[in-house]
Structure formats: structure tokens, C-alpha cells
Design an enzyme around this catalytic site. Sequence first.
Site, PDB file in Angstrom:
ATOM      1  N   TYR A 143       0.261  -2.507   4.436  1.00 26.11           N
ATOM      2  CA  TYR A 143       1.325  -1.709   5.218  1.00 26.11           C
ATOM      3  C   TYR A 143       1.638  -0.188   4.464  1.00 26.11           C
ATOM      4  O   TYR A 143       2.578  -0.486   3.599  1.00 26.11           O
ATOM      5  CB  TYR A 143       2.381  -2.557   5.740  1.00 26.11           C
ATOM      6  CG  TYR A 143       3.192  -1.953   6.832  1.00 26.11           C
ATOM      7  CD1 TYR A 143       2.904  -0.738   7.302  1.00 26.11           C
ATOM      8  CD2 TYR A 143       4.287  -2.561   7.418  1.00 26.11           C
ATOM      9  CE1 TYR A 143       3.540  -0.096   8.567  1.00 26.11           C
ATOM     10  CE2 TYR A 143       5.113  -2.273   8.133  1.00 26.11           C
ATOM     11  CZ  TYR A 143       4.858  -0.984   9.030  1.00 26.11           C
ATOM     12  OH  TYR A 143       5.690  -0.560   9.809  1.00 26.11           O
ATOM     13  N   LYS A 168      -2.706  -0.814   7.501  1.00 28.68           N
ATOM     14  CA  LYS A 168      -1.494  -0.450   8.672  1.00 28.68           C
ATOM     15  C   LYS A 168      -0.750   0.839   8.376  1.00 28.68           C
ATOM     16  O   LYS A 168      -0.360   0.937   7.221  1.00 28.68           O
ATOM     17  CB  LYS A 168      -0.976  -1.459   8.962  1.00 28.68           C
ATOM     18  CG  LYS A 168       0.266  -1.392  10.363  1.00 28.68           C
ATOM     19  CD  LYS A 168       1.059  -2.504  10.310  1.00 28.68           C
ATOM     20  CE  LYS A 168       2.256  -2.157  11.543  1.00 28.68           C
ATOM     21  NZ  LYS A 168       3.051  -3.411  11.656  1.00 28.68           N
TER      22      LYS A 168
END
Length: 321
Positions: A143, A168
Site C-alpha cells: 500500500y 495499492k
Amino acid sequence: MTSAPLASRLRVPSGPLFFPVTAYGPDGSVDLDAFRTHVRGGVEAGAAAVFACCGTGEFHALTPEEFQECVAAAVEEAAGRVPVVAGAGYGTALAVRYARLAEEAGADGLLAMPPYLVVAGQEGLLRHYTELAAATSLDVIVYQRDNAVLTPETVVALARAEGVIGFKDGLGDMDLMQRTVSAVRAEAPGDFLYFNGLPTAELTGLAYRGIGVRLYSSAVFCFAPDIALAYHRAFNAGTPEGDATVNRLLDGFYRPFVELRALGRGYAVSLVKAGVRLGGLDVGPVRPPLHEPAAEHVKRLAELVERGRGLLGTTHPGAGA
């Protein structure tokens, strides 16, 4: 834990990716019964995956024991119907500990959130994520946001690393994201996954779709699954009619929601949690250092949800009710 590989189950999701809130009782402790109801409601409403104890789920506020209990509860409620991905964060040692707790609880994968506090160089970030991926059998999605911003070269190295299946983006730098997608495609070809991870990802969905990123997290699904599902179907149709629906929801619901969310720090979590309560499920307040949204903002949220449902011609209750 589900039997099919996580990447194959996420690649073409049947519905939104669900990031449930974590429920607390009147005494401030985790309310597992309410959390189970929330997760079960989301799965039954059409979620394609459950991302438990991540950003919307207040990972930062949970003890390791609470974290493991919640992940295990999510796994039990998903019952193999959809994969369960758990958050993991802080420094490498603690991230590995959370990863192992998630593995013991039966999770299918990990969402590796930024390391705590420090702004590290690319070499250190790469080592952090590769060590985390090597610590368990769980697949890892990295992320990017805040203090963990990766160069295309680092993402290429991650795409080649064993156990790292996706990336992400919570930064929103489209130039950097395009260069990252291009670099991985050229230098580490394969089935690497990309996710739009901005706080209300639907708002930027069309822009991300333009560079090939179709997967996204949906906080709105927590409290207005019917709106989130309608957007998801229209977005993935990729037709003029579908995009017209997307734009109608963007103009009438998502943009005003993002503007409302911007009125308070932490509203990306606390306003979502207020929305779940509006839907009839008492999931309690957020834990400090987050704070509750102002009453007038909660009222505006209720009005906005009704407006969104008016765009669909529905009056369905929110998730978890």
C-alpha cells in the site's frame, strides 16, 4: 482461508472490495458480534473480498489480540465465499508479527500499510516489504501512501519478489502511477495487480481505469452497498450507458461525499462509521486519536445517502443493518 490463489480471486472481482469498520461496544472494547454482523452483511450484499482491520478498520487502534480476533471472525463469516485480506503495518518486526497472527487466523493475504512514522529510502522500503512477504505463506499487496512512496524501479523489484502480488496506490499521483504500470509491464511482465486506494476511490475511478487500474477499495460499500454496487456494475461495464451512470453518481453522490469528508480530519474513517450507524447497526464510535464527526455533518451524510439512492430509484438500508 480460501483454496484458490488470492490474485486470481481478486483479478476480476464480482463486486466491490469491502473494507469493514471495526465495531466497539459501550465500554470501548471490540464488539465481535456487531463486527460479525457487519462483515456478514457485506459479504451477503455482494462484496468480492473482505479487507479486515485495514485503514477503515482502524488497524492503528487495535491491539495484536484484538486484531487476531477480528481477522478470525471475518474469516469465519466469509466462510470461504470470498477471500479475507488483513492489514499489517508498523516497523518490520511488528508487521511480521501481525502477518503471522493473520496467518494463524486463517486470512488469505495481507495489505502491507506504510511503516510507522519514518520516511525511509527506497532500499529500506524494499527490504521491509520483501521481509514481510517472506515471513508467512500469505500473499502481500503493498500500500503506497503518506510516508511510503515508491519509485517505479522499486515496484518492479517488488513485482519480481516472491509473495508480492499487487500494489495499492493511495497517493493519487497519476504521472507516477502511469510510469509505475509501464515499468512493471516492460520489466516484470506478468499478472501483477494494481488497486486504486484513495479514500473514496470511486471519485477517481475513471482516471485510474484510463491507465489500466480497475480494482479499487470502496468505503462507501460499508454504509451504502446499493450505491457502491450500482457504481461498480456501471464502472466495469465500460459502456457509454455505464459511464453515464458512473458520472451521474459522481456528480450527485460521490463528489459531494468527498467534499463532506474533507470537512474533518479522520472523516475517511469516522464519517464512514457514522454511515454504518445510520444504516441501523451500532458499531460504536472511533477510538482516539480519531474523533466523531459533527452532528450536522452526520445529518448531511444521511441526506446525501438518500440523494444517492434517489439517483438509483431505491430506498434500501445500509450495510450491516
